[in-house]
Motif scaffolding. Structure first.
Motif, PDB file in Angstrom:
ATOM      1  N   LEU A 289       0.833  -1.190   0.000  1.00 35.05           N
ATOM      2  CA  LEU A 289       0.000   0.000   0.000  1.00 35.05           C
ATOM      3  C   LEU A 289       0.873   1.248   0.000  1.00 35.05           C
ATOM      4  O   LEU A 289       1.904   1.288   0.682  1.00 35.05           O
ATOM      5  N   LEU A 290       0.450   2.243  -0.748  1.00 35.63           N
ATOM      6  CA  LEU A 290       1.200   3.496  -0.853  1.00 35.63           C
ATOM      7  C   LEU A 290       0.425   4.608  -0.161  1.00 35.63           C
ATOM      8  O   LEU A 290      -0.791   4.742  -0.317  1.00 35.63           O
ATOM      9  N   ASN A 291       1.153   5.405   0.621  1.00 30.99           N
ATOM     10  CA  ASN A 291       0.568   6.533   1.334  1.00 30.99           C
ATOM     11  C   ASN A 291       1.346   7.792   0.982  1.00 30.99           C
ATOM     12  O   ASN A 291       2.582   7.802   1.059  1.00 30.99           O
ATOM     13  N   GLU A 292       0.637   8.839   0.599  1.00 27.76           N
ATOM     14  CA  GLU A 292       1.286  10.096   0.227  1.00 27.76           C
ATOM     15  C   GLU A 292       0.684  11.246   1.031  1.00 27.76           C
ATOM     16  O   GLU A 292      -0.541  11.347   1.157  1.00 27.76           O
ATOM     17  N   PHE A 293       1.570  12.102   1.559  1.00 26.18           N
ATOM     18  CA  PHE A 293       1.151  13.250   2.358  1.00 26.18           C
ATOM     19  C   PHE A 293       1.909  14.478   1.881  1.00 26.18           C
ATOM     20  O   PHE A 293       3.082  14.389   1.533  1.00 26.18           O
ATOM     21  N   ARG A 294       1.245  15.603   1.911  1.00 31.57           N
ATOM     22  CA  ARG A 294       1.908  16.882   1.616  1.00 31.57           C
ATOM     23  C   ARG A 294       1.530  17.883   2.694  1.00 31.57           C
ATOM     24  O   ARG A 294       0.356  17.986   3.061  1.00 31.57           O
ATOM     25  N   LEU A 295       2.545  18.595   3.170  1.00 30.49           N
ATOM     26  CA  LEU A 295       2.355  19.582   4.223  1.00 30.49           C
ATOM     27  C   LEU A 295       2.730  20.962   3.705  1.00 30.49           C
ATOM     28  O   LEU A 295       3.629  21.114   2.876  1.00 30.49           O
ATOM     29  N   LYS A 296       2.016  21.967   4.225  1.00 32.00           N
ATOM     30  CA  LYS A 296       2.300  23.344   3.827  1.00 32.00           C
ATOM     31  C   LYS A 296       3.629  23.807   4.390  1.00 32.00           C
ATOM     32  O   LYS A 296       4.367  24.563   3.749  1.00 32.00           O
ATOM     33  N   LYS A 297       3.949  23.363   5.584  1.00 33.98           N
ATOM     34  CA  LYS A 297       5.210  23.757   6.215  1.00 33.98           C
ATOM     35  C   LYS A 297       5.575  22.712   7.253  1.00 33.98           C
ATOM     36  O   LYS A 297       4.762  21.881   7.661  1.00 33.98           O
ATOM     37  N   LEU A 298       6.821  22.769   7.687  1.00 34.44           N
ATOM     38  CA  LEU A 298       7.288  21.897   8.757  1.00 34.44           C
ATOM     39  C   LEU A 298       8.433  22.622   9.469  1.00 34.44           C
ATOM     40  O   LEU A 298       9.473  22.890   8.875  1.00 34.44           O
ATOM     41  N   ASP A 299       8.183  22.969  10.714  1.00 31.17           N
ATOM     42  CA  ASP A 299       9.178  23.695  11.504  1.00 31.17           C
ATOM     43  C   ASP A 299       9.642  22.831  12.662  1.00 31.17           C
ATOM     44  O   ASP A 299       8.845  22.103  13.272  1.00 31.17           O
ATOM     45  N   LEU A 300      10.927  22.935  12.953  1.00 31.10           N
ATOM     46  CA  LEU A 300      11.523  22.151  14.034  1.00 31.10           C
ATOM     47  C   LEU A 300      12.251  23.086  14.987  1.00 31.10           C
ATOM     48  O   LEU A 300      13.024  23.947  14.556  1.00 31.10           O
ATOM     49  N   GLU A 301      11.983  22.926  16.276  1.00 29.81           N
ATOM     50  CA  GLU A 301      12.697  23.656  17.310  1.00 29.81           C
ATOM     51  C   GLU A 301      13.245  22.643  18.317  1.00 29.81           C
ATOM     52  O   GLU A 301      12.515  21.754  18.763  1.00 29.81           O
TER      53      GLU A 301
ATOM     54  N   VAL B 164      29.934  26.491  32.893  1.00 32.33           N
ATOM     55  CA  VAL B 164      29.054  27.394  32.165  1.00 32.33           C
ATOM     56  C   VAL B 164      27.953  26.564  31.513  1.00 32.33           C
ATOM     57  O   VAL B 164      28.230  25.594  30.798  1.00 32.33           O
ATOM     58  N   ILE B 165      26.705  26.925  31.771  1.00 31.79           N
ATOM     59  CA  ILE B 165      25.559  26.206  31.207  1.00 31.79           C
ATOM     60  C   ILE B 165      24.753  27.180  30.354  1.00 31.79           C
ATOM     61  O   ILE B 165      24.328  28.233  30.823  1.00 31.79           O
ATOM     62  N   GLU B 166      24.581  26.826  29.113  1.00 30.89           N
ATOM     63  CA  GLU B 166      23.804  27.658  28.194  1.00 30.89           C
ATOM     64  C   GLU B 166      22.534  26.900  27.793  1.00 30.89           C
ATOM     65  O   GLU B 166      22.577  25.714  27.459  1.00 30.89           O
ATOM     66  N   GLN B 167      21.401  27.599  27.839  1.00 26.25           N
ATOM     67  CA  GLN B 167      20.127  27.051  27.368  1.00 26.25           C
ATOM     68  C   GLN B 167      19.806  27.730  26.042  1.00 26.25           C
ATOM     69  O   GLN B 167      19.503  28.914  26.013  1.00 26.25           O
ATOM     70  N   ILE B 168      19.867  26.965  24.955  1.00 27.78           N
ATOM     71  CA  ILE B 168      19.678  27.568  23.640  1.00 27.78           C
ATOM     72  C   ILE B 168      18.570  26.829  22.883  1.00 27.78           C
ATOM     73  O   ILE B 168      18.174  25.716  23.250  1.00 27.78           O
ATOM     74  N   THR B 169      18.109  27.460  21.816  1.00 27.95           N
ATOM     75  CA  THR B 169      17.071  26.866  20.962  1.00 27.95           C
ATOM     76  C   THR B 169      17.525  26.919  19.509  1.00 27.95           C
ATOM     77  O   THR B 169      17.829  27.994  18.984  1.00 27.95           O
ATOM     78  N   LEU B 170      17.579  25.757  18.884  1.00 26.44           N
ATOM     79  CA  LEU B 170      17.904  25.638  17.465  1.00 26.44           C
ATOM     80  C   LEU B 170      16.596  25.611  16.673  1.00 26.44           C
ATOM     81  O   LEU B 170      15.695  24.833  16.971  1.00 26.44           O
ATOM     82  N   LYS B 171      16.495  26.487  15.660  1.00 27.73           N
ATOM     83  CA  LYS B 171      15.288  26.570  14.850  1.00 27.73           C
ATOM     84  C   LYS B 171      15.643  26.334  13.383  1.00 27.73           C
ATOM     85  O   LYS B 171      16.591  26.919  12.863  1.00 27.73           O
ATOM     86  N   ILE B 172      14.848  25.468  12.736  1.00 25.99           N
ATOM     87  CA  ILE B 172      15.022  25.211  11.314  1.00 25.99           C
ATOM     88  C   ILE B 172      13.663  24.788  10.764  1.00 25.99           C
ATOM     89  O   ILE B 172      12.814  24.270  11.503  1.00 25.99           O
ATOM     90  N   GLY B 173      13.439  25.021   9.487  1.00 24.32           N
ATOM     91  CA  GLY B 173      12.139  24.672   8.924  1.00 24.32           C
ATOM     92  C   GLY B 173      12.169  24.650   7.413  1.00 24.32           C
ATOM     93  O   GLY B 173      13.164  24.996   6.778  1.00 24.32           O
ATOM     94  N   THR B 174      11.067  24.206   6.842  1.00 29.63           N
ATOM     95  CA  THR B 174      10.913  24.177   5.391  1.00 29.63           C
ATOM     96  C   THR B 174       9.504  24.631   5.053  1.00 29.63           C
ATOM     97  O   THR B 174       8.555  24.400   5.812  1.00 29.63           O
ATOM     98  N   GLU B 175       9.359  25.297   3.932  1.00 26.81           N
ATOM     99  CA  GLU B 175       8.063  25.836   3.554  1.00 26.81           C
ATOM    100  C   GLU B 175       7.131  24.763   3.003  1.00 26.81           C
ATOM    101  O   GLU B 175       5.921  24.899   3.053  1.00 26.81           O
ATOM    102  N   LYS B 176       7.659  23.687   2.474  1.00 27.65           N
ATOM    103  CA  LYS B 176       6.839  22.592   1.971  1.00 27.65           C
ATOM    104  C   LYS B 176       7.525  21.266   2.296  1.00 27.65           C
ATOM    105  O   LYS B 176       8.753  21.201   2.359  1.00 27.65           O
TER     106      LYS B 176
END
Length: 882
Positions: free
Chosen positions: A315-327, A352-364
């Motif tokens: 069986l084949l399944n296909e999905f398309r998303l408008k965007k996908l963001d990752l933090e 030394v302890i740093e709390q940081i956030t990495l952000k990356i994403g794609t429009e489609k």
């Protein structure tokens, strides 16, 4: 601002190699040895950084300049100068020093095609300037200034060499990482996607094992059931109301998987602290761990096509998303290294302890998932329904039927990838450097990482995911335990979650699993609740409109073209010979998409564990239910040629309806029905015990237990309006009759009469016994049609003796038609006569009023008004005698 970096440097004591100085001073050889050289009080004022590409994007030059590096050092020395010798200490201070390093990352074919495979130090320049030097006063005066000059030159050069050697050592480690990364990434450069049918083509089944074929009818009703379910699921999940969102997006939000801002949040499990990177070299010990991962865009599906058979079991399944963001929230822990080879001699062990956030994403984003599912058709047919009603074991129960499962292809396609950013460093300076480094990495690795990600997705991740799903097969698939105190299903426990069931008398133990309440809740939310954009129940738009549009071409309308009643009779009465015709045709029901709240489907009843209520209101939202038909009445003969073709329409405004059913479903039969029979409606009906019937289908024992019944039925209409229009009427009175039917007075009469008829009909349905007889017959017939209760070879057709019927002859039919024709003819004549008399009276009255004075007309008007008030007062204070 590099406060965090300086905090890390604070308290560090760096060891520097011993050195010697040999110099001729005043014709005498000066030999000095310096040892135990340590430097501390390190700090950085600022750091400049920049990166550029060159040589057709094959090189990336990264320049870092550390400006105003402060340092203080101390050492012990021994000297020998002719007649003089001795030992002492030296302290130096160099507050403003600069270090410049330029790195070059090299790609053989350019970063768009291949990742960098080498990094080298193009330039490393360190400028140390000692501003203060203090030497223990044990030297001859003539030697002190010369000695200080020698130490200054030697230490400045030594510190410069140590700085560059240390940085070059770090770059050598970086070069190894770059080389290894290049080798790994190049493995995915020409990755060929997996063949989705490979598993199916190489399948070797044990003898006697048959798998469901999703592409043909060889698997019987399973294939049809699967195809219908997939079509319905795709239609449901992919439906998009006007101005709304895809239903799958709404479902994902309603499942509670996302927070209020649409993020899916993951945290490390208790068994791991989320560590992703840990390293310690000669200068620094670093640990990087993730504390939270957030994914946004899981509710932005723009297209979905699931479970499309591309093979017998694939069986084949296909999905398309408008965007996908990752933090990704990261915790970086840095502290000085204290290994044996470390250049750090002492430390205050600042952390030394740093709390940081990495952000990356794609429009489609688009994903394609192919799965091989080999379901044993024999095992499936014998398996009971009960274990599949519990969501915590539904996957393991399903996989227990699967002879083989594998994700055979996992493909992904990403649109434009947004440039990653990192936020959260306490020090703005470090924040800037890290983000610039990330940009440089993105420039060099974007294309290579994307190729690698696609390959890893289709191999390693695909295999791990397949294994993870197969591991569910090891979990238990347990049948629910039958309760000793219950013979029949308690609808409250079946259809409601525990806390809701408890409120109306249920056991609140979910004895029939949590899937039925989940399905009911899903249907209630998806179909029976109001759409906020329209203010109407969603079922109007999602179910009723598309289904009716398929039949009639108009949403909410059913059309029945042609004649559904047509009778022609000849009437011969001596010298009178007439041909009578009565026909009904072109019926239509409009505004079926006018359902309104309250709207309930199978709602458990508080007073009975076996009763469910059904409520609906139709003809709401300014869309009255319209039932229309064409009526033809024709009489011909003896010089008479009457033909009246009328369009008659009933408008029904806001009609709430209530029905309640008593259903005593055997608990054991429900939980143990084989999956092979779940598509057989007779097997579901047969779960309800049937009474013993006589030859005419009547209960032998009228006092026997009622196991299925219509226990309540009620309907009330707010307004019934009759609209009639003459399409072609030869009788003038028919047009007047049509106008009369459309008046407000006629509407009031029609509403009152209609409600009376409906109430009488409801009473007849509940008390006459006719409906109960039909239900009893259905229960008996169901057991003979279900193979679980009656073997096919033992099946016998159930026939009941007919009850005496009232014979309707042709003469009776002709009489009815004659009466109707005479009625409409007489009505036409009477109405025409009344209209003529009314016209004549009105004309004479108008002529008479014109002969009166204004005063006389006013007196008449006031007398009429007083009479109307007296009549109204009398009507309000008295009751009718009849």
């Amino acid at each position: 601002d590099f406060s965090d970096l300086n905090k890390l440097l604070d308290g560090l004591v760096v060891g520097v190699p011993d050195f010697t100085v040999e110099e001729t001073v005043l014709f005498t050889e000066l030999n000095a040895k310096f040892f135990n050289l340590t430097c501390s009080d390190l700090y950085v004022e600022t750091i400049d950084y920049d990166h550029t590409t060159s040589n057709n994007n094959k090189y990336l030059d990264y320049a870092v300049e550390i400006i105003h590096v402060g340092i203080s050092c101390s050492m012990i020395f021994e000297y020998d100068w002719g007649l003089f010798d001795g030992s002492g200490t030296v302290d130096i201070n160099a507050p403003e020093n600069d270090v410049l390093i330029n790195l070059t990352f090299k790609s053989p074919s350019g970063f768009q095609r291949t990742p960098p495979n080498e990094v080298e130090v193009a330039i490393c320049l360190a400028y140390f300037e000692i501003s203060e030097i203090s030497v223990e006063d044990i030297l001859p005066d003539i030697l002190i200034d010369i000695f200080k000059g020698l130490i200054t030159n030697a230490v400045e050069k030594l510190l410069a060499d140590v700085a560059c050697d240390t940085l070059k050592g770090l770059i050598e480690d970086l070069n190894e990482i770059v080389t290894e990364a290049s080798t790994e990434l190049l493995l995915w450069e020409d990755h060929q996607m997996s063949d989705p049918l490979k598993k199916e083509n190489e399948l070797n089944l044990p003898v006697g094992t048959a798998l469901i074929d999703f592409t043909s009818n060889s698997s019987g009703y399973y294939t049809t059931l699967f195809a219908n379910a997939v079509d319905e699921l795709n239609d449901l999940l992919g439906s998009t109301p006007p101005g709304g969102d895809m239903e799958i997006n709404t479902i994902i939000r309603n499942l509670g998987l996302l927070d209020d801002d649409g993020w899916y949040v993951m945290k490390p499990s208790n068994s791991t602290n989320g560590t992703v990177y840990e390293v310690e070299n000669d200068s620094l010990k670093s640990t990087v761990s993730w504390t939270e991962i957030r994914v946004n865009g899981l509710d932005t599906f723009t297209d979905i096509d699931i479970m499309v058979p591309i093979g017998k079991q694939t069986l084949l399944n296909e999905f398309r998303l408008k965007k996908l963001d990752l933090e990704v929230d990261l915790t970086i822990n840095m502290q000085p290294s204290m290994t044996d080879s470390s250049i750090i001699a002492e430390t205050k062990n600042h952390e030394v302890i740093e709390q940081i956030t990495l952000k990356i994403g794609t429009e489609k984003a688009a994903f394609t998932i192919a799965t091989f599912i080999g379901i044993d058709i024999n095992k499936l047919g014998e398996t009971a329904l009960g274990p599949f009603l519990f969501k915590d074991q539904i996957i393991s129960c399903f996989l227990s039927l699967v002879e083989s499962f594998e994700i055979t292809q996992l493909a992904m396609s990403l649109g434009e990838i947004l440039e990653p950013t990192i936020k959260g460093f306490i020090s703005d300076g470090i924040d800037g450097i890290v983000n610039d480094v990330v940009k440089a990495i993105f420039t060099m690795y974007e294309d290579s990482l994307l190729d690698a990600l696609i390959g890893i997705f289709d191999t390693t991740f695909r295999e791990e995911l397949s294994m993870l799903i197969r591991d569910y097969d090891d979990k238990d698939c347990i049948e629910p335990r039958l309760r000793d105190d219950m013979i029949y299903i308690d609808a409250r426990d079946l259809l409601l979650v525990p806390n809701e069931a408890k409120l109306i008398g249920g056991s609140a133990t979910s004895p029939y699993g949590d899937i039925p309440p989940l399905i009911k809740g899903f249907l209630d939310d998806s179909l029976l609740s109001n759409d906020q954009s329209t203010g109407e129940p969603k079922i109007n738009e999602l179910i009723i409109e598309p289904l009716t549009k398929v039949q009639s071409g108009v949403p909410g309308t059913l059309k029945f073209d042609g004649s559904f009643f047509n009778i022609t009779e000849k009437l011969d009465m001596g010298s009178v010979s007439l041909e009578l015709q009565l026909a009904l045709f072109d019926a239509k029901i409009s505004n079926l998409h006018s359902l309104a709240l309250p709207l309930e489907l199978a709602e458990p009843n508080r007073s009975s564990p076996y009763q469910t209520d059904y409520k609906m209101t139709i003809g709401a939202h300014s869309k009255p239910l319209k039932i229309s038909t064409r009526v033809l009445i024709a009489i011909k003969g003896n010089g008479l040629d009457m033909r009246n073709d009328m369009a008659i329409e009933f408008e029904i405004d806001s009609a709430p309806m209530l029905a309640s059913f008593l259903l005593k479903v055997q608990e054991e039969a429900f939980l143990r029905i084989p999956l092979a029979q779940i598509n057989n409606p007779y097997c579901w009906i047969a779960m309800i015990p049937s009474p013993k019937l006589d030859d005419q289908g009547i209960r032998v024992d009228s006092n026997s237990d009622i196991t299925a019944a219509l226990s309540n039925f009620d309907i009330n209409v707010a307004r019934i309006k009759l609209n009639a229009t003459c399409v072609e009427c030869t009788s003038p009175g028919m047009e007047i009759l049509a106008e009369t039917w459309s008046t407000d007075e006629a509407t009031e009469d029609a509403t009152e009469s209609g409600n009376y008829v409906l109430n009488r009909l409801a009473l007849i349905l509940l008390e006459s016994g006719f409906v109960q007889v039909q239900i009893d017959k259905i229960l008996n017939e169901a057991r003979s049609e279900c193979p679980l209760y009656t073997k096919p070879e033992e099946k016998e057709e159930i026939k009941y003796e007919e009850l005496p019927e009232v014979e309707i002859t042709d003469e009776t039919t002709m009489f009815i038609v004659t009466i109707l024709a005479v009625f409409f003819g007489a009505a036409s004549m009477i109405i025409s006569l009344l209209k003529f008399l009314g016209w004549a009276v009105k004309k004479n009255r108008t002529r008479w009023l014109k002969t009166l004075s204004y005063h006389d007309v006013f007196v008449i008007h006031m007398n009429q008004r007083r009479e109307q008030q007296d009549e109204k007062r009398l009507s309000d204070s008295t009751r009718s005698m009849i």
